[in-house]
Design an enzyme around this catalytic site. Structure first.
Site, short mmCIF file in Angstrom:
data_model
loop_
_atom_site.label_atom_id
_atom_site.label_comp_id
_atom_site.label_asym_id
_atom_site.label_seq_id
_atom_site.Cartn_x
_atom_site.Cartn_y
_atom_site.Cartn_z
N ASN A 1 0.87 -1.17 0.00
CA ASN A 1 0.00 0.00 0.00
C ASN A 1 0.91 1.22 0.00
OD1 ASN A 1 -2.42 -1.45 0.09
ND2 ASN A 1 -2.29 -1.66 2.32
N HIS B 1 6.47 -1.70 3.94
CA HIS B 1 6.21 -3.08 4.37
C HIS B 1 5.48 -3.81 3.25
CE1 HIS B 1 3.12 -0.30 5.80
NE2 HIS B 1 2.22 -1.26 5.55
N GLN C 1 -2.22 3.12 3.04
CA GLN C 1 -1.00 3.01 3.85
C GLN C 1 -1.20 3.77 5.15
OE1 GLN C 1 2.65 4.36 1.96
NE2 GLN C 1 3.93 3.54 3.62
P1 5GP Z 1 -0.76 -0.43 5.86
O1 5GP Z 1 -2.18 -0.04 6.15
O2 5GP Z 1 0.19 0.71 6.20
O3 5GP Z 1 -0.52 -1.00 4.50
O4 5GP Z 1 -0.44 -1.63 6.83
C1 5GP Z 1 -0.03 -1.46 8.16
C2 5GP Z 1 -0.28 -2.78 8.83
O5 5GP Z 1 0.49 -2.81 10.00
C3 5GP Z 1 -1.74 -2.99 9.23
O6 5GP Z 1 -2.22 -4.17 8.61
C4 5GP Z 1 -1.68 -3.09 10.76
O7 5GP Z 1 -2.56 -4.07 11.24
C5 5GP Z 1 -0.23 -3.46 11.01
N1 5GP Z 1 0.32 -2.95 12.24
C6 5GP Z 1 0.27 -1.66 12.68
N2 5GP Z 1 0.96 -1.54 13.83
C7 5GP Z 1 1.46 -2.77 14.11
C8 5GP Z 1 2.26 -3.27 15.18
O8 5GP Z 1 2.68 -2.56 16.10
N3 5GP Z 1 2.57 -4.61 15.14
C9 5GP Z 1 2.16 -5.42 14.12
N4 5GP Z 1 2.54 -6.71 14.19
N5 5GP Z 1 1.40 -4.98 13.10
C10 5GP Z 1 1.05 -3.67 13.09
#
Ligand code: 5GP
Ligand code: ZN
Length: 115
Positions: free
Chosen positions: A88, A101, A95
């Site tokens: 994302n 990630h 994101q």
């Molecule tokens: P994005 O929305 O930025 O593509 O994805 C971020 C992801 O990180 C989300 O799916 C969320 O659940 C995960 N996430 C956010 N904070 C943490 C954390 O502290 N630990 C873990 N294991 N996952 C996290």
């Protein structure tokens, strides 16, 4: 190596906050997403802080390949027949953590197009 003191994924890389780590290489860490969207939902991050995949590709192109290799290793270890890799990129695309990630999702039917 770039780091950001306020970044949750830099803190996971440094071991300052806990995570369920499933794989590590010299430049990547893979850990389970806290809010899993599939039976397997792993995030693969570079150990250095970059905002998104494009910034990482500019700064450390070899690490982009390492993220993909790691995602495949995770998928094999999890026994996935197929899986989805997602970056994302930007808030408008969902994101929420601005440390690049690679999402690795599998273990259920995955619809296309995504939401
Ligand atoms: P994005 O929305 O930025 O593509 O994805 C971020 C992801 O990180 C989300 O799916 C969320 O659940 C995960 N996430 C956010 N904070 C943490 C954390 O502290 N630990 C873990 N294991 N996952 C996290
Ligand atoms: Zn970071």
């Amino acid at each position: 190596m770039s780091t950001d003191a306020d970044c949750p994924f830099c803190k996971i890389v440094a071991g300052e906050i806990p995570a369920d780590v499933v794989h590590r290489t010299g430049s990547t860490v893979a850990f389970r997403d806290l809010n899993a969207q599939a039976p397997t939902h792993v995030l693969v991050v570079p150990t250095s802080h970059h905002e998104n995949a494009a910034a990482l590709a500019q700064a450390e192109p070899g690490v982009v390949a390492e993220l993909v290799d790691t995602a495949h290793e995770v998928a094999v270890a999890e026994g996935l027949e197929g899986y989805r890799m997602v970056f994302n990129t930007g808030a408008a695309a969902g994101q929420s953590v601005f440390h690049v990630h690679l999402h690795v999702l599998g273990g259920r039917e995955l619809a296309w197009p995504p939401g």
